[in-house]
Design an enzyme around this catalytic site. Structure first.
Site, PDB file in Angstrom:
ATOM      1  N   LYS A 118       2.185  10.832 -23.962  1.00 56.26           N
ATOM      2  CA  LYS A 118       0.903  10.683 -24.665  1.00 56.26           C
ATOM      3  C   LYS A 118       0.437  12.073 -25.068  1.00 56.26           C
ATOM      4  O   LYS A 118       0.249  12.939 -24.208  1.00 56.26           O
ATOM      5  CB  LYS A 118      -0.136  10.016 -23.760  1.00 56.26           C
ATOM      6  CG  LYS A 118      -1.467   9.784 -24.470  1.00 56.26           C
ATOM      7  CD  LYS A 118      -2.447   9.042 -23.572  1.00 56.26           C
ATOM      8  CE  LYS A 118      -3.808   8.933 -24.240  1.00 56.26           C
ATOM      9  NZ  LYS A 118      -4.887   9.213 -23.292  1.00 56.26           N
ATOM     10  N   HIS A 137     -10.753   9.752 -14.296  1.00 56.30           N
ATOM     11  CA  HIS A 137      -9.824   8.676 -13.910  1.00 56.30           C
ATOM     12  C   HIS A 137      -8.732   9.242 -13.018  1.00 56.30           C
ATOM     13  O   HIS A 137      -8.545  10.453 -12.948  1.00 56.30           O
ATOM     14  CB  HIS A 137      -9.168   8.066 -15.160  1.00 56.30           C
ATOM     15  CG  HIS A 137      -8.290   9.038 -15.898  1.00 56.30           C
ATOM     16  ND1 HIS A 137      -8.798  10.034 -16.708  1.00 56.30           N
ATOM     17  CD2 HIS A 137      -6.945   9.209 -15.906  1.00 56.30           C
ATOM     18  CE1 HIS A 137      -7.818  10.746 -17.195  1.00 56.30           C
ATOM     19  NE2 HIS A 137      -6.670  10.295 -16.724  1.00 56.30           N
ATOM     20  N   ASP A 139      -4.498   8.720 -12.629  1.00 55.05           N
ATOM     21  CA  ASP A 139      -3.425   8.156 -13.462  1.00 55.05           C
ATOM     22  C   ASP A 139      -2.769   6.992 -12.723  1.00 55.05           C
ATOM     23  O   ASP A 139      -2.493   7.080 -11.534  1.00 55.05           O
ATOM     24  CB  ASP A 139      -2.376   9.233 -13.795  1.00 55.05           C
ATOM     25  CG  ASP A 139      -2.926  10.286 -14.759  1.00 55.05           C
ATOM     26  OD1 ASP A 139      -3.958  10.023 -15.400  1.00 55.05           O
ATOM     27  OD2 ASP A 139      -2.302  11.361 -14.873  1.00 55.05           O
ATOM     28  N   HIS A 193      -9.393  13.187 -12.307  1.00 54.55           N
ATOM     29  CA  HIS A 193      -9.462  14.272 -13.289  1.00 54.55           C
ATOM     30  C   HIS A 193     -10.059  13.759 -14.599  1.00 54.55           C
ATOM     31  O   HIS A 193     -10.188  12.549 -14.792  1.00 54.55           O
ATOM     32  CB  HIS A 193      -8.073  14.882 -13.520  1.00 54.55           C
ATOM     33  CG  HIS A 193      -7.047  13.891 -13.986  1.00 54.55           C
ATOM     34  ND1 HIS A 193      -6.389  13.056 -13.112  1.00 54.55           N
ATOM     35  CD2 HIS A 193      -6.590  13.583 -15.229  1.00 54.55           C
ATOM     36  CE1 HIS A 193      -5.554  12.294 -13.805  1.00 54.55           C
ATOM     37  NE2 HIS A 193      -5.665  12.582 -15.096  1.00 54.55           N
TER      38      HIS A 193
END
Ligand SMILES: O=C(O)CCC(=O)C(=O)O
Ligand SMILES: [Fe+2]
Length: 266
Positions: A118, A137, A139, A193
């Site tokens: 991404k 969030h 991961d 993060h």
């Protein structure tokens, strides 16, 4: 790889739109733009490009940019290096957990382990305090590998506050993701993060998410669980873990919207 990725975002919009994703039609790979209010009412603002990088035989080359010309070659080479690093890091983490070196890689699918790329493109933002590039969030991946264009913006939640990651030329940032947290029964934690936008400069980051296949069953490994360390997470397929997380996110957004409406009507 970084110059090739940046060159894509510098293309005219019409050119980029040729690769547009279409979530409604189930086409998640390609170019996308996000401008949305998150659960805390802050604006999320970024462009991104997303496609599968590994396993090689499952790549759909129609979803990879054809411009700039070198994109495919350099991204492929980068993917191969990261894939080797995945094996090394999973071996080290397995040893730290006191299990066989191949153990984590095997539960994460071995040959079928997936890597998704991404590229995040955060535009310059005149009022950076009003917007976030990517909201806070963890991961969902097993591991995430991050490179960025040396514009500060990645922040990690550490000891109760947001800390901006240092920009070290040539350094690769590695995150532990939710799947390793679950497999290790919380011995390794998936770090919270977020990505900030910058007032003066465009920020670009390249994230490679290393994921198990959708149907892989992920739960705390039996070797790390005993009577005094009961399982902290239920075992679910990777798809179920992902769906659950998306559902919770949507629920939090809906609740925030409802609270806002209530606030406005009183
Ligand atoms: O832009 C960054 O440095 C972080 C991006 C990120 O956290 C993500 O794409 O999951
Ligand atoms: Fe992330």
């Amino acid at each position: 790889m970084a110059p090739a990725g940046k060159a894509f975002f510098d293309l005219p919009v019409e050119e980029k739109e040729k690769y547009a994703n279409d979530h409604a039609a189930g086409k998640i790979a390609g170019y996308g733009s996000k401008l949305a209010n998150n659960a805390s009412g802050q604006l999320e603002w970024e462009d991104y490009y997303f496609h599968l990088l590994w396993p090689e035989q499952r790549r759909d080359m129609t979803t990879w940019p054809k411009h700039p010309q070198e994109y495919i070659e350099v991204t492929d080479a980068y993917g191969r290096e990261i894939r080797k690093l995945v094996t090394k890091i999973l071996a080290t983490l397995s040893s730290d957990l006191g299990v066989e070196e191949e153990r984590l890689e095997r539960v994460l699918g071995g040959e079928n382990l997936e890597m998704q790329l991404k590229i995040n493109y955060y535009p310059r933002c005149p009022q950076p305090e009003l917007a976030l590039g990517v909201e806070a969030h963890t991961d969902i991946s097993a591991l995430t590998f991050l490179l960025h264009n040396m514009v500060p913006g990645l922040q990690l939640f550490y000891e109760g506050k947001w800390v901006t990651a240092k920009c070290i030329p040539g350094a690769l940032i590695v995150h532990i993701g939710d799947q390793v947290e679950i497999l290790s029964n919380g011995k390794f934690t998936s770090g919270l993060h977020r990505g900030l936008v910058n007032k003066e400069k465009v920020r670009i980051s390249w994230a490679v998410f290393c994921d198990p296949p959708k149907d892989a069953l992920i739960g705390p490994m039996k070797e790390v669980v005993d009577e005094s360390n009961p399982p902290l997470f239920p075992a679910k397929t990777f798809k179920e873990h992902t769906d659950h997380k998306l559902f919770k996110k949507a629920q939090a957004q809906a609740e925030a919207q409802a609270a806002k409406k209530l606030d406005q009507s009183t």
